[in-house]
Design an enzyme around this catalytic site. Structure first.
Site: not given
Ligand code: UD1
Length: 381
Positions: A220
């Site tokens: 991820h």
């Molecule tokens: C975040 C944390 C990372 C952690 C990870 C655990 C930061 C900078 N990163 O990364 O340290 O290891 O969480 O999972 O805070 N999305 C969905 N549904 C959700 C959540 C996310 O579809 O419930 C998708 C969206 O497209 C979003 C992308 O995942 O834009 C990234 O989500 P984001 O919370 O920005 O960062 P993570 O990659 O989850």
């Protein structure tokens, strides 16, 4: 008098981590600590958030800011604004944050500007790679904190290198912070839920997985998902493992799921779609990921949490990164840093497939880190 602590959670691993302290407060310190839980809403899908509250019996959040996804600036700024409003209303004695996400950064920044002591659980971890957003978040958070709880000796050493006084004496403040080595709240959780996971997990049956025959993989990190070259290289290596008689099970983060179609080289994407032994499944609950960890042969991951949980259940791990915060696992030979290099991934994976004889020393405490942390919060000045 009871101390009031506002806890900030937002991303999946923080929801999971928070269960250990939430449980300790309810079971042992309810007369001394009141916890107000704020969910930033950074993660919002059912299987990235809600499922953990029910399964791990975490109190429902008192507030949900429902921030959702966005650029780092927008996401963090929205959280900062929302958290500040809550802190004004609640006027807590301290704010507690976990790990290194944007939710951590926002919580620590909002509280420290208001003179509210910040408590950082998972302090001191470093990758020494500021291309990772998490590295920026954790460095800033540590330097704003009053109580810093490091799970490991190497975490404490990193903080001392950055000028923290390991011998600091009370009263503790943001200018006279206190560093503790306390063990890992995730170890608390993995041990606490290990038996329950054996009973309640459904994932092995659902996906016809035979214990001891499959490889568990998660991907991820933006450094892997957002680079077509790296994502393709990783999947090429996974396909080789899957073609050599070992099933690879991939509970896929929504970020990665979205990137497969756009980032994988078309021939690799086609092969992934047509290889039954490479099983891509939806993100799973804590009981189910625990069952996968308990029953797999070994783990391939770029997740910090999963690297460690593999270790808790005596499983070797191939790490899809150049560096790790959990250096002791690598130094002890339980994990290999393979980056996105197909040769290194395959070499480590085929070695682990043969079965290996290795020690898994207790680097992460005794399963009571949460109680230690609660006692120190109660004792804070
Ligand atoms: C975040 C944390 C990372 C952690 C990870 C655990 C930061 C900078 N990163 O990364 O340290 O290891 O969480 O999972 O805070 N999305 C969905 N549904 C959700 C959540 C996310 O579809 O419930 C998708 C969206 O497209 C979003 C992308 O995942 O834009 C990234 O989500 P984001 O919370 O920005 O960062 P993570 O990659 O989850």
């Amino acid at each position: 008098m009871k101390k009031k602590v506002v806890t900030i959670i937002g991303a999946r691993p923080q929801i999971i981590k928070s269960s250990a302290i939430n449980r300790a407060i309810r079971e042992k310190f309810a007369d001394q600590l009141e916890e107000i839980i704020v969910h930033t809403g950074q993660h919002y899908d059912e299987n990235m958030s809600n499922v953990f509250f029910g399964e791990m019996n975490i109190a429902a959040p008192n507030y949900n800011l429902a921030i959702g996804s966005g650029s780092h600036g927008v996401q963090t700024a929205d959280m900062l604004k929302g958290i500040e409003e809550i802190l004004i209303k609640e006027n807590p004695d301290a704010l507690l944050v976990y790990g290194d996400t944007n939710s951590t950064l926002a919580g620590a920044t909002a509280a420290s500007k208001m003179g509210i002591p910040v408590i950082h659980v998972e302090a001191g971890l470093r990758s020494y790679n500021k291309a990772m957003p998490e590295e920026i978040n954790r460095v800033v958070c540590d330097h704003l904190s009053t109580l810093l709880f490091s799970p490991t000796d190497s975490g404490v050493e990193n903080l001392v290198k950055e000028g923290f006084d390991a011998e600091a004496k009370m009263p503790f403040t943001a200018d006279n912070p206190k560093v503790f080595k306390c063990g890992d709240v995730m170890y608390d959780n993995s041990m606490y839920f290990a038996e329950l996971a054996k009973e309640k997990a459904t994932v092995l049956k659902e996906h016809n997985l035979v214990p001891g025959t499959f490889v568990l993989c998660t991907i991820h990190r933006p450094s892997n998902t957002d680079s077509p070259e790296r994502l393709t290289a990783i999947f090429e290596a996974l396909l080789e493992v899957a073609h050599h008689g070992k099933e690879v099970v991939l509970p896929l983060h929504p970020r990665t799921r979205k990137m497969l179609a756009t980032s994988l080289r078309p021939d690799v994407l086609e092969e992934v779609e047509n290889t039954d032994t490479l099983k891509i499944i939806d993100p799973v609950s804590f009981f189910n990921i625990t069952a996968l960890e308990q029953n797999c042969l070994f783990v391939i991951t770029d997740s910090g949490g999963l690297q460690k949980e593999a270790f808790f259940f005596n499983k070797p791990c191939v790490v899809l990164r150049k560096e790790t915060e959990w250096v002791e696992i690598v130094e002890n030979g339980n994990a290999v840093l393979a980056d996105a290099d197909p040769k290194k991934i395959k070499e480590a994976a085929f070695r682990f497939m043969e079965g290996v004889d290795m020690e898994f020393p207790s680097f992460y405490g005794d399963g009571h880190a949460a109680e230690f942390i609660c006692k120190e919060i109660i004792a804070l000045n």
